[in-house]
Structure formats: structure tokens, C-alpha cells
Scaffold this motif. Structure first.
Motif, short mmCIF file in Angstrom:
data_model
loop_
_atom_site.label_atom_id
_atom_site.label_comp_id
_atom_site.label_asym_id
_atom_site.label_seq_id
_atom_site.Cartn_x
_atom_site.Cartn_y
_atom_site.Cartn_z
N SER A 1 8.67 -0.50 -9.83
CA SER A 1 9.95 -1.13 -10.18
C SER A 1 10.31 -0.01 -10.78
O SER A 1 10.15 0.56 -11.66
CB SER A 1 9.83 -2.32 -11.43
N TRP A 2 11.94 0.12 -11.39
CA TRP A 2 13.18 0.23 -11.63
C TRP A 2 13.64 0.12 -13.05
O TRP A 2 13.72 0.37 -14.19
CB TRP A 2 13.97 0.53 -10.42
N ARG A 3 12.73 -1.22 -13.25
CA ARG A 3 12.58 -2.15 -14.80
C ARG A 3 10.88 -1.44 -15.26
O ARG A 3 10.27 -1.82 -15.17
CB ARG A 3 12.57 -3.66 -14.57
N THR A 4 11.41 -1.15 -16.28
CA THR A 4 10.91 -0.50 -17.57
C THR A 4 9.66 -1.99 -17.76
O THR A 4 8.73 -1.81 -17.64
CB THR A 4 10.97 0.06 -19.20
N TRP A 5 9.73 -2.80 -18.75
CA TRP A 5 9.51 -3.85 -18.49
C TRP A 5 7.86 -4.85 -17.83
O TRP A 5 7.09 -4.41 -17.62
CB TRP A 5 10.24 -4.99 -19.16
N ARG A 6 8.94 -4.35 -16.15
CA ARG A 6 8.08 -4.94 -15.09
C ARG A 6 6.73 -3.45 -15.20
O ARG A 6 6.30 -4.64 -14.70
CB ARG A 6 9.34 -4.25 -14.02
N ARG A 7 7.26 -2.22 -15.05
CA ARG A 7 6.26 -1.54 -14.83
C ARG A 7 4.87 -1.78 -15.78
O ARG A 7 3.91 -1.73 -15.78
CB ARG A 7 6.96 -0.12 -14.82
N ALA A 8 5.68 -1.75 -16.85
CA ALA A 8 4.33 -1.80 -18.33
C ALA A 8 3.26 -3.20 -17.84
O ALA A 8 2.66 -2.86 -18.14
CB ALA A 8 5.28 -2.05 -19.60
N PRO B 1 -6.37 4.73 -9.23
CA PRO B 1 -5.89 6.29 -8.32
C PRO B 1 -3.86 5.52 -9.42
O PRO B 1 -3.11 6.61 -9.64
CB PRO B 1 -5.67 6.05 -7.61
N ALA B 2 -3.08 4.50 -8.94
CA ALA B 2 -2.47 3.93 -9.41
C ALA B 2 -1.87 3.99 -10.59
O ALA B 2 -0.87 3.93 -11.13
CB ALA B 2 -1.83 2.82 -8.81
N LEU B 3 -2.73 3.55 -11.79
CA LEU B 3 -2.67 3.80 -13.15
C LEU B 3 -3.18 5.23 -13.74
O LEU B 3 -1.80 5.39 -14.68
CB LEU B 3 -3.19 2.85 -13.58
N LEU B 4 -3.14 6.27 -13.07
CA LEU B 4 -3.55 7.38 -13.42
C LEU B 4 -2.73 8.02 -13.40
O LEU B 4 -1.96 8.66 -14.27
CB LEU B 4 -4.79 8.40 -11.96
N ALA B 5 -1.81 7.64 -11.77
CA ALA B 5 0.01 8.33 -11.50
C ALA B 5 0.90 8.06 -12.63
O ALA B 5 1.53 8.14 -13.34
CB ALA B 5 0.63 8.13 -10.50
N ALA B 6 0.37 6.27 -12.69
CA ALA B 6 1.25 5.53 -14.37
C ALA B 6 1.70 6.61 -15.68
O ALA B 6 1.84 6.31 -16.36
CB ALA B 6 1.24 4.79 -14.42
N LEU B 7 0.26 7.65 -15.81
CA LEU B 7 -0.23 7.94 -17.08
C LEU B 7 1.44 9.10 -17.21
O LEU B 7 1.79 9.58 -18.19
CB LEU B 7 -1.24 8.35 -17.50
N GLU B 8 2.13 9.44 -16.31
CA GLU B 8 2.52 10.43 -15.51
C GLU B 8 4.44 9.49 -15.59
O GLU B 8 5.58 9.91 -15.23
CB GLU B 8 2.83 11.41 -14.90
N ASP B 9 4.00 8.28 -16.15
CA ASP B 9 5.92 7.36 -16.14
C ASP B 9 6.80 8.19 -17.21
O ASP B 9 6.57 7.93 -18.43
CB ASP B 9 5.51 6.08 -16.56
N ARG B 10 8.40 8.05 -16.91
CA ARG B 10 9.04 8.53 -17.74
C ARG B 10 8.99 7.51 -19.52
O ARG B 10 9.57 8.32 -19.97
CB ARG B 10 10.91 8.43 -16.89
N ARG B 11 8.30 6.47 -18.77
CA ARG B 11 8.67 5.65 -20.48
C ARG B 11 7.28 5.48 -21.10
O ARG B 11 6.25 5.80 -20.45
CB ARG B 11 9.03 3.87 -20.25
N ARG B 12 7.19 5.49 -22.28
CA ARG B 12 6.55 5.50 -23.32
C ARG B 12 5.31 4.77 -23.34
O ARG B 12 4.11 4.20 -23.43
CB ARG B 12 6.11 6.44 -24.90
N VAL B 13 6.27 3.18 -23.08
CA VAL B 13 6.02 1.20 -22.86
C VAL B 13 4.58 1.57 -21.69
O VAL B 13 3.60 0.97 -22.01
CB VAL B 13 6.35 0.83 -23.42
N VAL B 14 5.10 2.61 -20.86
CA VAL B 14 4.65 2.22 -19.26
C VAL B 14 3.20 3.36 -19.74
O VAL B 14 2.04 2.76 -18.94
CB VAL B 14 5.30 2.19 -18.15
#
Length: 335
Positions: free
Chosen positions: A108-115, A131-144
Motif C-alpha cells: 500500500s502507498w499508505r504507511t500506516w496500512r503497510r505497518a 519473504p514479504a516481511l523480509l522485503a519489508a525490512l527495506e521499506d522506506r519508513r522506519r515504522v514499517v
């Protein structure tokens, strides 16, 4: 001039009215959403309890929205549960619309939804989300990234050890979140931590050794002993601290050698570890350090003597050249 001011004032009033109306509408929407959520919680709570207790009754099919609420409710109840209860939770959500929706919302483009999605995936307990959570470790937002780290720990994804350590060292994930996630990986992460202990970055090596002391056992002491000879003082000090947790008599010789380290906080760490191990062979050197070394290693040495031999401490404290650290340790020991 007067008409221009009047028009400006009217414009401000109009903007203020629009904002007030927007806030009022938003409040109504949020209150309605909160009521719907509370109602959903009431509907799914009995299902959550049955699921955790292992009751065999067939559970009703839930719409996707209620499944997401169920995942959150289960998360509150099940964060301290393992084994069969955890397996039942994962089995319930495996292949569900709620799992698919949460995986989709990681994009999602919304940070709160991704988090929220990253956090919820950990509560669902499905390893296929790794795998998706490992990719989310590279998210542009720290909270995610923090939510993904937490869920990777909950799912005990061993492959996450190295990226979690890297995220911890680079501060891309809050220290407490990354550290807790790595501890949750438990003994299964020991193999990966051993590999990271040989990394070119001294900060990664130090972090891996520190975590080995938290999740490993005495089998990891040989690696910590080897790290007492690391070129980095930070790694050497961390290795000494780790040996206070997983060390034993085989580590005594290396720790006694570390009492001669040129860096004062490494000597302090070695003294503390020898005190925990109870090395009587180190007593003469520890007494000497307590009298003559810099503040930190001298104090650590005196405290180590107190642990190893209260009698030797009391006798040393009576001598003229005892110094403040032996006196302090003796006073504390007498309490």
C-alpha cells in the motif's frame, strides 16, 4: 481598501468553516469506524478463545474484515503462546482472505496500512509471509521496518538473523524491536550468528557475539573465547561480557590473559567474567588490579574478588594499600 479587507476576512471565515465541517465529518467517520471495530471484536472474541483453547467445533466463516480483526485479537491473546495453540492460529489463517489481504497491503502507498499489515502477519503465524516481511525490512519508513522485524521474530524466521543484525547496527530498526526479534529467534539463530561473528564489520561482529550470549548456550563459549583476540576492542569487550553468561572453566585461561589487555574496558569485562566463573587462580591478579588499575577495571576486579572469595577480600581490605575499590567492595559485601 476596506472592501479588499472585507473580502479577505470572508475568505478566512469560509476556510475556517470548511475546516470545521471537515473535522466534524472526520470525527463522525472515526466514531462510526470505532463502533464497527468494537462490534467486530465482540463477534470474533469467542472464536479466538475457542481457537486458542483447541475446541474442536467448526468455526463459522468470517468476512475478510472480521478475519483481520480476529488476527488482531488473537495477537493480544497469543503473544506468549507457542506449540499447539500457535499452530492452530497459523492453520486457521493459512490460505485465508485475511492473509492474502495483509500481504497485499504490504504494498500500500499508505504507511500506516503497510505497518499494520506487517504487524498483523506476525500474529497470524503463517511462515509463508516470511519473504514479504523480509522485503519489508527495506521499506522506506522506519515504522514499517520495525513492524516487519517484530513479526519476523514472532515467526522465528532464521533467515532474518543477518538482515535483523544489519538493521540493528545501522539503526534502521529501533534497537529494542530488533533486539527482541533476534532473541525470539532463539537457539535456531545460533548458526547464523556464528557466521555473522566473522563479518568484516566490527559492529556486526560485536552484535552477533552479544546476541550469542543471549540465545546460545555453553557450546558457543569457544567462539566467544576466540573473539577475545579480535582486533576490535569493542568485540573483545563484548566477548568477555558474553562469557559471563555462557562461559565456564574452559574460558578461564583466555579471560586471565584478557586482564592484560591494553584497553581498560576489556580488562573490566574480563574481570567481571572471571568473578562470575569463580576463578580462584585469577585472585592475585584481580587484587593487584583492584589496587592499581584505572577506575573501571579496578572496580570490576574488586567486585570479582568479592564474588570469588569474600575472605580474601576482607583480608585485602585491611591492608594499607587496599585502595577505595577494595574498601567499597568489602563494605558492600558486609551488608
Amino acid at each position: 481598501m476596506t472592501s479588499a479587507l472585507a473580502i479577505t476576512a470572508l475568505a478566512f471565515v469560509a476556510v475556517a468553516l470548511v475546516l470545521l465541517i471537515e473535522l466534524a465529518i472526520r470525527r463522525v467517520v472515526l466514531e462510526r469506524r470505532a463502533r464497527r471495530y468494537a462490534a467486530a471484536v465482540r463477534r470474533v472474541r469467542p472464536i479466538a478463545i475457542e481457537l486458542l483453547e483447541g475446541e474442536g467445533r467448526e468455526r463459522p466463516a468470517l468476512p475478510t474484515g472480521d478475519q483481520a480483526v480476529l488476527a488482531e485479537v488473537l495477537g493480544r491473546y497469543s503473544r506468549q503462546l507457542t506449540g499447539e495453540a500457535s499452530g492452530r492460529v497459523a492453520e486457521y489463517f493459512r490460505g485465508s482472505d485475511a492473509l492474502a489481504r495483509s500481504l497485499h497491503e504490504l504494498g500500500s502507498w499508505r504507511t500506516w496500512r503497510r505497518a499494520a499489515a506487517a504487524y498483523r502477519l506476525g500474529d497470524m503465524g503463517c511462515e509463508e509471509a516470511a519473504p514479504a516481511l523480509l522485503a519489508a525490512l527495506e521499506d522506506r519508513r522506519r515504522v514499517v521496518r520495525g513492524a516487519a522485524a517484530r513479526s519476523l521474530g514472532r515467526l522465528e524466521v532464521v533467515e532474518a538473523a543477518k538482515p535483523l543484525v544489519e538493521a540493528l547496527v545501522s539503526e534502521r530498526v529501533p534497537n529494542g524491536v530488533a533486539g527482541e526479534a533476534l532473541v525470539e529467534l532463539g537457539p535456531s539463530a545460533v548458526g547464523e550468528l556464528r557466521v555473522i561473528a566473522g563479518h568484516p564489520s566490527h559492529r556486526l561482529r560485536a552484535t552477533a557475539i552479544a546476541l550469542l550470549g543471549l540465545v546460545g548456550d555453553s557450546g558457543g563459549s569457544s567462539l566467544a573465547v576466540d573473539c577475545l583476540g579480535d582486533p576490535s576492542a569493542e568485540v573483545r569487550a563484548t566477548a568477555a561480557e558474553t562469557l559471563t553468561r555462557i562461559g565456564g572453566p574452559p574460558a578461564e585461561g583466555a579471560l586471565r590473559s584478557a586482564l592484560e589487555d591494553r584497553i581498560h574496558f576489556v580488562r573490566a569485562g574480563a574481570a567481571t567474567a572471571l568473578g562470575v566463573i569463580g576463578s580462584r587462580e585469577a585472585l592475585p591478579r584481580l587484587l593487584q588490579m583492584a589496587r592499581t588499575d584505572a577506575f573501571r577495571p579496578a572496580r570490576a576486579a574488586a567486585q570479582a574478588v568479592a564474588r570469588i572469595s569474600p575472605k580474601a577480600l576482607a583480608e585485602a581490605a585491611e591492608e594499607e594499600d587496599a585502595g577505595p575499590h577494595l574498601h567499597e567492595a568489602a563494605d558492600l559485601s558486609a551488608l
